[in-house]
Design an enzyme around this catalytic site. Sequence first.
Site, mmCIF file in Angstrom:
data_model
loop_
_atom_site.group_PDB
_atom_site.id
_atom_site.type_symbol
_atom_site.label_atom_id
_atom_site.label_comp_id
_atom_site.label_asym_id
_atom_site.label_seq_id
_atom_site.Cartn_x
_atom_site.Cartn_y
_atom_site.Cartn_z
ATOM 1 N N CYS A 45 0.978 -1.086 0.163
ATOM 2 C CA CYS A 45 -0.022 0.063 0.195
ATOM 3 C C CYS A 45 0.851 1.203 -0.138
ATOM 4 O O CYS A 45 2.220 1.140 -0.315
ATOM 5 C CB CYS A 45 -1.186 -0.020 1.221
ATOM 6 S SG CYS A 45 -0.298 0.296 2.842
ATOM 7 N N ASP A 54 -8.359 3.245 1.311
ATOM 8 C CA ASP A 54 -7.376 3.629 2.604
ATOM 9 C C ASP A 54 -8.204 4.081 3.857
ATOM 10 O O ASP A 54 -8.589 5.183 3.844
ATOM 11 C CB ASP A 54 -6.302 4.613 2.288
ATOM 12 C CG ASP A 54 -5.189 4.745 2.816
ATOM 13 O OD1 ASP A 54 -5.137 4.282 4.238
ATOM 14 O OD2 ASP A 54 -4.183 5.079 2.428
ATOM 15 N N ARG A 70 -3.542 -0.550 5.213
ATOM 16 C CA ARG A 70 -3.925 -1.735 4.440
ATOM 17 C C ARG A 70 -3.057 -3.104 4.339
ATOM 18 O O ARG A 70 -3.652 -4.157 4.545
ATOM 19 C CB ARG A 70 -4.501 -1.294 2.976
ATOM 20 C CG ARG A 70 -5.393 -0.166 3.291
ATOM 21 C CD ARG A 70 -5.669 0.350 1.830
ATOM 22 N NE ARG A 70 -4.599 1.329 1.438
ATOM 23 C CZ ARG A 70 -4.577 2.071 0.230
ATOM 24 N NH1 ARG A 70 -5.354 1.780 -0.564
ATOM 25 N NH2 ARG A 70 -3.329 2.761 -0.162
#
Length: 153
Positions: A8, A123, A14
């Site tokens: 990420c 996100d 994440r």
Amino acid sequence: MKNILFVCLGNICRSPMAEYVFRDMAAQRGIQAACKSAGTSGWHNGETMHCGTADILDGMNIDSRDFVSSQVPDDCMQVYDYVLVMDDNNLRDMQKRFGKNPHKLFKITDLLPENSPHDHVPDPWYTGNFVQTREIVSQCCAILCDKLQKGEM
């Protein structure tokens, strides 16, 4: 044994969630796989994961106390069998750095059925919705485990 890297932007929300959820699922199913996570930015190198991610993992009884954020390594395409990113920006950043390799480098949500409403993992740093992230990541990791067990990956 397959080596998998989850990627990420900052490696605190994440991708660590995907790393630990996948590791737990794979262990429960007896799948021989190693995984790690990293960020494209390196902004949080050396930090622990976001408390929202840690809380989600705690709620799943997954110990994540050993986590330390890191940036995508230069040799990731040689070390990892699969590099799974969370969104289109991560994919573009990784393709700029390592080139296109769709069989190895792709969005984790590409594993979802075509009729899925999710084409990326939002996100939670921005959305605040760590539960949504957990739901999408868990679904993707379960499919990844299925494919590994069936020898499809």
